[in-house]
Design a protein around this motif. Structure first.
Motif, PDB file in Angstrom:
ATOM      1  N   GLN A   9      46.814 -77.487  51.135  1.00  0.00           N
ATOM      2  CA  GLN A   9      46.139 -78.064  49.971  1.00  0.00           C
ATOM      3  C   GLN A   9      47.145 -78.455  48.891  1.00  0.00           C
ATOM      4  O   GLN A   9      47.034 -79.526  48.298  1.00  0.00           O
ATOM      5  CB  GLN A   9      45.105 -77.084  49.399  1.00  0.00           C
ATOM      6  CG  GLN A   9      43.911 -76.877  50.273  1.00  0.00           C
ATOM      7  CD  GLN A   9      43.118 -78.150  50.508  1.00  0.00           C
ATOM      8  OE1 GLN A   9      42.891 -78.947  49.612  1.00  0.00           O
ATOM      9  NE2 GLN A   9      42.710 -78.357  51.746  1.00  0.00           N
ATOM     10  N   TYR A  10      48.117 -77.603  48.652  1.00  0.00           N
ATOM     11  CA  TYR A  10      49.136 -77.884  47.637  1.00  0.00           C
ATOM     12  C   TYR A  10      49.971 -79.089  48.056  1.00  0.00           C
ATOM     13  O   TYR A  10      50.297 -79.942  47.231  1.00  0.00           O
ATOM     14  CB  TYR A  10      50.010 -76.647  47.425  1.00  0.00           C
ATOM     15  CG  TYR A  10      50.766 -76.654  46.128  1.00  0.00           C
ATOM     16  CD1 TYR A  10      50.170 -76.220  44.949  1.00  0.00           C
ATOM     17  CD2 TYR A  10      52.091 -77.080  46.065  1.00  0.00           C
ATOM     18  CE1 TYR A  10      50.861 -76.212  43.751  1.00  0.00           C
ATOM     19  CE2 TYR A  10      52.793 -77.080  44.872  1.00  0.00           C
ATOM     20  CZ  TYR A  10      52.169 -76.640  43.726  1.00  0.00           C
ATOM     21  OH  TYR A  10      52.865 -76.638  42.527  1.00  0.00           O
ATOM     22  N   CYS A  34      46.412 -72.769  51.646  1.00  0.00           N
ATOM     23  CA  CYS A  34      46.957 -73.040  50.309  1.00  0.00           C
ATOM     24  C   CYS A  34      48.170 -73.960  50.385  1.00  0.00           C
ATOM     25  O   CYS A  34      48.313 -74.872  49.560  1.00  0.00           O
ATOM     26  CB  CYS A  34      47.318 -71.743  49.602  1.00  0.00           C
ATOM     27  SG  CYS A  34      45.882 -70.761  49.121  1.00  0.00           S
ATOM     28  N   ILE A  45      48.156 -71.553  41.242  1.00  0.00           N
ATOM     29  CA  ILE A  45      49.512 -71.584  41.802  1.00  0.00           C
ATOM     30  C   ILE A  45      50.475 -72.224  40.810  1.00  0.00           C
ATOM     31  O   ILE A  45      51.566 -71.687  40.564  1.00  0.00           O
ATOM     32  CB  ILE A  45      49.520 -72.315  43.163  1.00  0.00           C
ATOM     33  CG1 ILE A  45      48.788 -71.463  44.210  1.00  0.00           C
ATOM     34  CG2 ILE A  45      50.947 -72.634  43.601  1.00  0.00           C
ATOM     35  CD1 ILE A  45      48.448 -72.206  45.492  1.00  0.00           C
ATOM     36  N   TRP A  83      39.375 -74.452  46.022  1.00  0.00           N
ATOM     37  CA  TRP A  83      40.740 -74.921  46.244  1.00  0.00           C
ATOM     38  C   TRP A  83      41.307 -75.542  44.974  1.00  0.00           C
ATOM     39  O   TRP A  83      42.502 -75.421  44.701  1.00  0.00           O
ATOM     40  CB  TRP A  83      40.836 -75.867  47.446  1.00  0.00           C
ATOM     41  CG  TRP A  83      40.205 -77.209  47.243  1.00  0.00           C
ATOM     42  CD1 TRP A  83      38.936 -77.584  47.557  1.00  0.00           C
ATOM     43  CD2 TRP A  83      40.823 -78.363  46.670  1.00  0.00           C
ATOM     44  NE1 TRP A  83      38.728 -78.893  47.216  1.00  0.00           N
ATOM     45  CE2 TRP A  83      39.871 -79.399  46.663  1.00  0.00           C
ATOM     46  CE3 TRP A  83      42.092 -78.627  46.156  1.00  0.00           C
ATOM     47  CZ2 TRP A  83      40.140 -80.671  46.169  1.00  0.00           C
ATOM     48  CZ3 TRP A  83      42.364 -79.895  45.664  1.00  0.00           C
ATOM     49  CH2 TRP A  83      41.395 -80.907  45.678  1.00  0.00           C
ATOM     50  N   PHE A 103      44.662 -68.138  55.145  1.00  0.00           N
ATOM     51  CA  PHE A 103      44.520 -68.465  53.731  1.00  0.00           C
ATOM     52  C   PHE A 103      45.835 -69.016  53.170  1.00  0.00           C
ATOM     53  O   PHE A 103      45.838 -70.021  52.457  1.00  0.00           O
ATOM     54  CB  PHE A 103      44.081 -67.220  52.951  1.00  0.00           C
ATOM     55  CG  PHE A 103      44.063 -67.389  51.462  1.00  0.00           C
ATOM     56  CD1 PHE A 103      43.165 -68.253  50.853  1.00  0.00           C
ATOM     57  CD2 PHE A 103      44.944 -66.682  50.665  1.00  0.00           C
ATOM     58  CE1 PHE A 103      43.146 -68.405  49.473  1.00  0.00           C
ATOM     59  CE2 PHE A 103      44.935 -66.823  49.285  1.00  0.00           C
ATOM     60  CZ  PHE A 103      44.032 -67.692  48.690  1.00  0.00           C
ATOM     61  N   LEU A 104      46.935 -68.388  53.489  1.00  0.00           N
ATOM     62  CA  LEU A 104      48.241 -68.853  53.018  1.00  0.00           C
ATOM     63  C   LEU A 104      48.520 -70.261  53.538  1.00  0.00           C
ATOM     64  O   LEU A 104      48.945 -71.139  52.783  1.00  0.00           O
ATOM     65  CB  LEU A 104      49.345 -67.891  53.449  1.00  0.00           C
ATOM     66  CG  LEU A 104      50.766 -68.280  53.045  1.00  0.00           C
ATOM     67  CD1 LEU A 104      50.897 -68.432  51.534  1.00  0.00           C
ATOM     68  CD2 LEU A 104      51.751 -67.244  53.574  1.00  0.00           C
ATOM     69  N   LEU A 144      49.844 -64.614  46.815  1.00  0.00           N
ATOM     70  CA  LEU A 144      48.624 -65.013  47.519  1.00  0.00           C
ATOM     71  C   LEU A 144      48.207 -63.972  48.552  1.00  0.00           C
ATOM     72  O   LEU A 144      47.020 -63.648  48.666  1.00  0.00           O
ATOM     73  CB  LEU A 144      48.813 -66.375  48.184  1.00  0.00           C
ATOM     74  CG  LEU A 144      49.016 -67.567  47.251  1.00  0.00           C
ATOM     75  CD1 LEU A 144      49.377 -68.813  48.052  1.00  0.00           C
ATOM     76  CD2 LEU A 144      47.794 -67.807  46.381  1.00  0.00           C
ATOM     77  N   MET A 187      42.525 -72.787  42.874  1.00  0.00           N
ATOM     78  CA  MET A 187      43.744 -72.226  43.474  1.00  0.00           C
ATOM     79  C   MET A 187      44.968 -73.078  43.147  1.00  0.00           C
ATOM     80  O   MET A 187      46.039 -72.540  42.881  1.00  0.00           O
ATOM     81  CB  MET A 187      43.595 -72.104  44.999  1.00  0.00           C
ATOM     82  CG  MET A 187      42.733 -70.959  45.443  1.00  0.00           C
ATOM     83  SD  MET A 187      43.308 -69.350  44.848  1.00  0.00           S
ATOM     84  CE  MET A 187      45.011 -69.365  45.343  1.00  0.00           C
ATOM     85  N   MET A 188      44.830 -74.393  43.150  1.00  0.00           N
ATOM     86  CA  MET A 188      45.968 -75.265  42.842  1.00  0.00           C
ATOM     87  C   MET A 188      46.447 -75.024  41.409  1.00  0.00           C
ATOM     88  O   MET A 188      47.644 -74.926  41.147  1.00  0.00           O
ATOM     89  CB  MET A 188      45.616 -76.742  43.045  1.00  0.00           C
ATOM     90  CG  MET A 188      45.207 -77.124  44.466  1.00  0.00           C
ATOM     91  SD  MET A 188      46.433 -76.752  45.735  1.00  0.00           S
ATOM     92  CE  MET A 188      45.801 -75.205  46.423  1.00  0.00           C
ATOM     93  N   LEU A 207      41.457 -63.827  45.607  1.00  0.00           N
ATOM     94  CA  LEU A 207      41.786 -65.249  45.540  1.00  0.00           C
ATOM     95  C   LEU A 207      41.064 -66.108  46.572  1.00  0.00           C
ATOM     96  O   LEU A 207      40.726 -67.253  46.288  1.00  0.00           O
ATOM     97  CB  LEU A 207      43.294 -65.450  45.676  1.00  0.00           C
ATOM     98  CG  LEU A 207      44.147 -64.852  44.559  1.00  0.00           C
ATOM     99  CD1 LEU A 207      45.625 -65.048  44.873  1.00  0.00           C
ATOM    100  CD2 LEU A 207      43.792 -65.466  43.218  1.00  0.00           C
ATOM    101  N   HIS A 208      40.815 -65.567  47.758  1.00  0.00           N
ATOM    102  CA  HIS A 208      40.231 -66.413  48.805  1.00  0.00           C
ATOM    103  C   HIS A 208      38.789 -66.828  48.509  1.00  0.00           C
ATOM    104  O   HIS A 208      38.249 -67.714  49.153  1.00  0.00           O
ATOM    105  CB  HIS A 208      40.347 -65.755  50.183  1.00  0.00           C
ATOM    106  CG  HIS A 208      39.251 -64.800  50.516  1.00  0.00           C
ATOM    107  ND1 HIS A 208      39.236 -63.509  50.057  1.00  0.00           N
ATOM    108  CD2 HIS A 208      38.136 -64.959  51.261  1.00  0.00           C
ATOM    109  CE1 HIS A 208      38.150 -62.906  50.515  1.00  0.00           C
ATOM    110  NE2 HIS A 208      37.465 -63.761  51.246  1.00  0.00           N
TER     111      HIS A 208
END
Length: 72
Positions: free
Chosen positions: A18-19, A15, A62, A55, A11-12, A43, A58-59, A50-51
């Motif tokens: 994706q970021y 992220c 963050i 996405w 997951f980390l 995270l 999540m962005m 969060l998972h």
């Protein structure tokens, strides 16, 4: 490594990737940003909730986390 630990690290890394794509950054720079600003810990500590989010959400989460908790 347990399955849960493996899932958290996956997951980390998801992220970070994706970021990186969203912001047009280098992966190493995103990893540094995440670890230096407590994002990685946030995270991992909140993985269970969060998972399950998209996405895109999540962005935004963050960005908000960095802005609200670690603004320079």
């Amino acid at each position: 490594m347990s399955k849960e630990e493996s899932d958290i690290f996956y997951f980390l890394s998801f992220c970070i990737e994706q970021y990186k794509t969203e912001k047009g950054m280098d992966g190493a720079d995103v990893a540094s940003l995440f670890f230096e600003n407590g994002v990685a810990e946030y995270l991992m500590d909140n993985f269970e909730v969060l998972h399950t989010q998209s996405w895109q959400w999540m962005m935004e989460e963050i960005d908000n986390y960095i802005k609200n908790n670690h603004a320079s």
